[in-house]
Write an enzyme that holds these catalytic residues in place. Structure first.
Site, PDB file in Angstrom:
ATOM      1  N   HIS A  61      -7.088 -13.848  -2.877  1.00 48.30           N
ATOM      2  CA  HIS A  61      -6.422 -12.542  -2.850  1.00 48.30           C
ATOM      3  C   HIS A  61      -6.389 -11.853  -4.212  1.00 48.30           C
ATOM      4  CE1 HIS A  61      -3.130 -14.728  -4.645  1.00 48.30           C
ATOM      5  NE2 HIS A  61      -2.541 -13.574  -4.898  1.00 48.30           N
ATOM      6  N   HIS A  67      -6.100  -7.243  -7.516  1.00 47.52           N
ATOM      7  CA  HIS A  67      -5.222  -7.854  -6.518  1.00 47.52           C
ATOM      8  C   HIS A  67      -5.515  -7.198  -5.174  1.00 47.52           C
ATOM      9  CE1 HIS A  67      -1.637  -9.290  -4.496  1.00 47.52           C
ATOM     10  NE2 HIS A  67      -1.422 -10.099  -5.528  1.00 47.52           N
TER      11      HIS A  67
END
Length: 156
Positions: free
Chosen positions: A62, A77
């Protein structure tokens, strides 16, 4: 403290560039992690915004940390709170310590799967060592293509 050089960072993915302050997460929106921009991606092909080295590759896929050749510490992110997916929907294509070139595929994210799980796919691109720069300026908002100029970092 290393000396940073002026640098331009590319958009890591196609989509809509927005101001970091518009991100629906206080830490990102408030600049707690550093200055940068965010992109609401059109596809899940997350690419390198510059030449550098993967400094952190979260096993969940992620988030990616990159140290650019010019000294920028970059955090990409993918989505908000997506760490809780435990890697579901993320296909990691690089590993920590690996040298990368601008435009190289880092992670393939299944945006549909992430959204179906109830997560925001907005993807911040942050210079975490902002304090080493005079300015980290967003170059573009609205439609962006992977490889477009996204951020300009001006060294002290």
């Amino acid at each position: 403290m290393t000396t940073v050089k002026d640098e331009t960072l590319q958009a890591p993915v196609n989509g809509k560039a927005i101001r970091l302050s518009e991100v629906k997460d206080e830490a990102f929106a408030g600049g707690v992690l550093g200055q940068g921009a965010a992109i609401v991606p059109d596809n899940g092909e997350i690419c390198a915004p510059c030449d550098g080295v993967i400094s952190v590759m979260y096993p969940t896929g992620h988030a990616i940390g990159i140290r650019s050749r010019a000294g920028a510490e970059i955090l990409i992110h993918i989505g908000m709170d997506t760490v809780s997916l435990n890697g579901e929907g993320f296909e990691v294509r690089v590993k920590e310590g690996q040298s990368i070139k601008a435009g190289e595929l880092l992670v393939r994210a299944d945006l549909e799967k992430i959204q179906k799980a109830g997560f925001d796919i907005t993807t911040p691109v942050i210079v975490t060592n902002t304090d080493e720069y005079l300015e980290v300026k967003q170059e573009k908002t609205g439609a962006v293509r992977q490889g477009d100029k996204l951020l300009t970092c001006i060294g002290k």
